[in-house]
Scaffold this motif. Structure first.
Motif, PDB file in Angstrom:
ATOM      1  N   UNK A   6       0.837  -1.202   0.000  1.00 11.73           N
ATOM      2  CA  UNK A   6       0.000   0.000   0.000  1.00 11.73           C
ATOM      3  C   UNK A   6       0.871   1.250   0.000  1.00 11.73           C
ATOM      4  N   UNK A   7       1.943   1.204   0.796  1.00  9.41           N
ATOM      5  CA  UNK A   7       2.838   2.366   0.847  1.00  9.41           C
ATOM      6  C   UNK A   7       3.533   2.568  -0.486  1.00  9.41           C
ATOM      7  N   UNK A   8       3.926   1.456  -1.101  1.00  6.85           N
ATOM      8  CA  UNK A   8       4.630   1.553  -2.370  1.00  6.85           C
ATOM      9  C   UNK A   8       3.742   2.121  -3.458  1.00  6.85           C
ATOM     10  N   UNK A   9       2.448   1.811  -3.400  1.00  3.33           N
ATOM     11  CA  UNK A   9       1.520   2.282  -4.419  1.00  3.33           C
ATOM     12  C   UNK A   9       1.358   3.793  -4.399  1.00  3.33           C
ATOM     13  N   UNK A 268      14.486   1.649  -7.963  1.00  2.00           N
ATOM     14  CA  UNK A 268      14.969   0.413  -7.347  1.00  2.00           C
ATOM     15  C   UNK A 268      13.930  -0.182  -6.410  1.00  2.00           C
ATOM     16  N   UNK A 269      13.230   0.672  -5.664  1.00  2.00           N
ATOM     17  CA  UNK A 269      12.185   0.183  -4.761  1.00  2.00           C
ATOM     18  C   UNK A 269      11.082  -0.522  -5.547  1.00  2.00           C
ATOM     19  N   UNK A 270      10.654   0.102  -6.636  1.00  2.00           N
ATOM     20  CA  UNK A 270       9.594  -0.524  -7.422  1.00  2.00           C
ATOM     21  C   UNK A 270      10.096  -1.787  -8.129  1.00  2.00           C
ATOM     22  N   UNK A 271      11.338  -1.756  -8.606  1.00  2.00           N
ATOM     23  CA  UNK A 271      11.915  -2.943  -9.241  1.00  2.00           C
ATOM     24  C   UNK A 271      12.009  -4.098  -8.243  1.00  2.00           C
ATOM     25  N   UNK A 272      12.383  -3.776  -7.008  1.00  2.00           N
ATOM     26  CA  UNK A 272      12.462  -4.809  -5.986  1.00  2.00           C
ATOM     27  C   UNK A 272      11.116  -5.439  -5.711  1.00  2.00           C
ATOM     28  N   UNK A 273      10.065  -4.616  -5.666  1.00  2.00           N
ATOM     29  CA  UNK A 273       8.743  -5.164  -5.425  1.00  2.00           C
ATOM     30  C   UNK A 273       8.233  -5.950  -6.630  1.00  2.00           C
ATOM     31  N   UNK A 274       8.571  -5.483  -7.829  1.00  2.00           N
ATOM     32  CA  UNK A 274       8.246  -6.220  -9.058  1.00  2.00           C
ATOM     33  C   UNK A 274       8.901  -7.590  -9.014  1.00  2.00           C
ATOM     34  N   UNK A 275      10.173  -7.617  -8.630  1.00  2.54           N
ATOM     35  CA  UNK A 275      10.925  -8.852  -8.463  1.00  2.54           C
ATOM     36  C   UNK A 275      10.233  -9.781  -7.458  1.00  2.54           C
ATOM     37  N   UNK A 276       9.883  -9.238  -6.292  1.00  2.00           N
ATOM     38  CA  UNK A 276       9.224 -10.040  -5.267  1.00  2.00           C
ATOM     39  C   UNK A 276       7.896 -10.610  -5.768  1.00  2.00           C
ATOM     40  N   UNK A 277       7.109  -9.763  -6.408  1.00  2.00           N
ATOM     41  CA  UNK A 277       5.786 -10.193  -6.856  1.00  2.00           C
ATOM     42  C   UNK A 277       5.892 -11.315  -7.882  1.00  2.00           C
ATOM     43  N   UNK A 278       6.844 -11.219  -8.802  1.00  2.00           N
ATOM     44  CA  UNK A 278       7.021 -12.282  -9.794  1.00  2.00           C
ATOM     45  C   UNK A 278       7.482 -13.582  -9.133  1.00  2.00           C
ATOM     46  N   UNK A 279       8.386 -13.470  -8.150  1.00  2.00           N
ATOM     47  CA  UNK A 279       8.902 -14.662  -7.471  1.00  2.00           C
ATOM     48  C   UNK A 279       7.822 -15.352  -6.636  1.00  2.00           C
ATOM     49  N   UNK A 281       4.418 -15.075  -7.251  1.00  2.00           N
ATOM     50  CA  UNK A 281       3.165 -15.218  -7.988  1.00  2.00           C
ATOM     51  C   UNK A 281       2.691 -16.673  -8.008  1.00  2.00           C
ATOM     52  N   UNK A 282       1.463 -16.872  -7.565  1.00  2.00           N
ATOM     53  CA  UNK A 282       0.893 -18.214  -7.517  1.00  2.00           C
ATOM     54  C   UNK A 282       1.265 -18.994  -6.279  1.00  2.00           C
ATOM     55  N   UNK A 283       2.155 -18.419  -5.439  1.00  2.00           N
ATOM     56  CA  UNK A 283       2.607 -19.113  -4.240  1.00  2.00           C
ATOM     57  C   UNK A 283       2.158 -18.426  -2.958  1.00  2.00           C
ATOM     58  N   UNK A 284       1.769 -17.146  -3.057  1.00  2.00           N
ATOM     59  CA  UNK A 284       1.329 -16.425  -1.865  1.00  2.00           C
ATOM     60  C   UNK A 284      -0.202 -16.397  -1.804  1.00  2.00           C
ATOM     61  N   UNK A 285      -0.763 -15.468  -1.048  1.00  2.00           N
ATOM     62  CA  UNK A 285      -2.219 -15.416  -0.867  1.00  2.00           C
ATOM     63  C   UNK A 285      -2.929 -14.567  -1.911  1.00  2.00           C
ATOM     64  N   UNK A 286      -2.263 -14.234  -2.974  1.00  2.00           N
ATOM     65  CA  UNK A 286      -2.875 -13.458  -4.052  1.00  2.00           C
ATOM     66  C   UNK A 286      -2.459 -11.999  -4.079  1.00  2.00           C
ATOM     67  N   UNK A 287      -1.699 -11.549  -3.064  1.00  2.00           N
ATOM     68  CA  UNK A 287      -1.301 -10.141  -3.016  1.00  2.00           C
ATOM     69  C   UNK A 287      -0.378  -9.769  -4.175  1.00  2.00           C
ATOM     70  N   UNK A 288       0.507 -10.682  -4.566  1.00  5.39           N
ATOM     71  CA  UNK A 288       1.427 -10.385  -5.664  1.00  5.39           C
ATOM     72  C   UNK A 288       0.674 -10.207  -6.980  1.00  5.39           C
ATOM     73  N   UNK A 289      -0.308 -11.043  -7.214  1.00  3.24           N
ATOM     74  CA  UNK A 289      -1.114 -10.906  -8.432  1.00  3.24           C
ATOM     75  C   UNK A 289      -1.815  -9.550  -8.464  1.00  3.24           C
ATOM     76  N   UNK A 294      -2.281  -4.087 -10.628  1.00  2.00           N
ATOM     77  CA  UNK A 294      -2.473  -2.676 -10.311  1.00  2.00           C
ATOM     78  C   UNK A 294      -1.386  -1.804 -10.922  1.00  2.00           C
ATOM     79  N   UNK A 295      -0.195  -2.384 -11.116  1.00  2.00           N
ATOM     80  CA  UNK A 295       0.927  -1.630 -11.663  1.00  2.00           C
ATOM     81  C   UNK A 295       1.197  -1.953 -13.133  1.00  2.00           C
ATOM     82  N   UNK A 296       0.224  -2.624 -13.766  1.00  2.83           N
ATOM     83  CA  UNK A 296       0.345  -2.966 -15.193  1.00  2.83           C
ATOM     84  C   UNK A 296       1.619  -3.748 -15.505  1.00  2.83           C
ATOM     85  N   UNK A 297       1.978  -4.656 -14.603  1.00  2.81           N
ATOM     86  CA  UNK A 297       3.172  -5.468 -14.781  1.00  2.81           C
ATOM     87  C   UNK A 297       2.869  -6.967 -14.750  1.00  2.81           C
TER      88      UNK A 297
END
Length: 362
Positions: A6-9, A268-279, A281-289, A294-297
């Motif tokens: 939420x903060x990153x958004x 770098x902050x956004x790239x790091x979160x992009x990295x986390x979300x891709x890693x 994806x499909x393994x967490x509770x849906x937050x990464x998706x 939301x960030x068109x990525x």
């Protein structure tokens, strides 16, 4: 993680041209060291980072990525030394590779310490964003390196070509390829396996030729390297986690004007979160998706290997065994002496800080 997302958004990325300081001296090219391939989630985020920095600085900061450890001549454990010597200007680094020279980085590799929590991802995020993360950043700062943000390889899982693994007894005498870390060797010896230190450059051949029986890595490494073609048993035991840090040499950082520093750090902050979300994806509770969309990525091709990593490997005939909390505890109890032995090496103050950070998870 929800608060972090939420903060990153709220970060606004300007598309306007920036009036950079007229007297700033930019190098024609800045070198970035990474020990990953472009096709991995980490690689995709790294590529996005350098392109976005170049765009937002009107081409003033042109970063070239040296993939697969090229700057390190393939020896990942040299990375910290080479970064301190400014062989690389930027890096996306793993504490696994830094561990021989930076023992505090083993905090994340203590078996079932952070990943022993019910919500592993929230526990990791809490440590990175909390006092333990700040302590690590401060230690790195004293080596003349600046941490820009945190990324992620992922939870480290176990694969082999012999049998499903649900208990420590199933590990007996299995030849497992591990990185050249004393901690990893001790963990697998305690579990009854035969750990073998083999460089990643040689590991895939060893796995294909059955010189070794198995290996441990996150899905983000297992899938792009097509290990599922010859390792048909995967155990989700998440025995530790492999965060990444986006780093810049401070001598280089100090040459950038404040406005350029702000752009690089925000990106770098956004790239790091992009990295986390891709890693994740499909393994967490849906937050990464949700974050990716939301960030068109979100992956545009809807490739199953990108959007549901577990389902993808199962579609390739891999038997995925997800340990129950009780089964995971059996493994964790056996390696507890190893974990306790390594706490002083990591730093008890750092471990205590991490415990305090994780205790705040609700």
């Amino acid at each position: 993680m929800k608060k972090f997302l939420a903060a990153l958004s709220l970060v606004v990325f300007s598309t306007l041209s920036i009036p950079f300081a007229a007297n700033a001296a930019f190098k024609p090219e800045y070198k970035m060291s990474v020990n990953i391939a472009e096709i991995t989630p980490q690689g995709k985020a790294a590529d996005w980072f350098v392109k976005e920095v170049k765009r937002r600085t009107d081409g003033k900061v042109n970063i070239k990525i040296y993939w697969n450890g090229q700057l390190m001549s393939g020896k990942a454990t040299n990375e910290l030394l080479l970064m301190r010597k400014n062989v690389g200007d930027f890096s996306i680094s793993s504490f696994i590779n830094w561990a021989p020279q930076f023992p505090a980085g083993n905090l994340f590799l203590l078996p079932w310490f952070i990943t022993g929590k019910t919500d592993k991802y929230r526990a990791l995020d809490a440590v990175e964003a909390g006092s333990a993360g700040k302590m690590l950043e401060s230690k790195i700062d004293k080596m003349n390196l600046k941490v820009l943000s945190w990324g992620e390889q992922g939870l480290r899982e176990l694969t082999n070509n012999k049998r499903p693994i649900t208990s420590p007894a199933d590990m007996k005498d299995l030849k497992i390829r591990v990185v050249g870390s004393p901690l990893f060797l001790e963990i697998f010896k305690a579990l009854g396996a035969n750990p073998m230190n083999i460089s990643w450059a040689e590991a895939l051949t060893a796995l294909q030729q059955n010189t070794v029986d198995g290996q441990e890595n996150p899905y983000s490494i297992y899938i792009p390297n097509k290990i599922y073609e010859f390792q048909k048993y995967l155990t989700e035991w998440s025995y530790n986690v492999d965060p990444l840090i986006y780093v810049v040499h401070k001598d280089v950082w100090n040459t950038f004007p404040k406005d350029v520093q702000r752009i690089i750090e925000e990106t770098a902050v956004k790239a790091g979160q992009y990295n986390k979300a891709l890693a994740r994806l499909g393994l967490d509770n849906g937050e990464s998706e949700k974050w990716l969309k939301a960030n068109n990525l979100y992956p545009a091709n809807k490739d199953l290997s990108a959007i549901n990593q577990r389902a993808f490997v199962e579609s390739k005939g891999v038997k995925v065994t997800k340990l129950t909390p009780e089964q995971a505890k059996e493994f964790a109890d056996i390696v507890k002496p190893v974990r306790e032995k390594w706490i002083p090496k990591v730093g008890k103050d750092l471990v205590d800080a991490a415990n305090k950070d994780m205790s705040k998870i609700k």
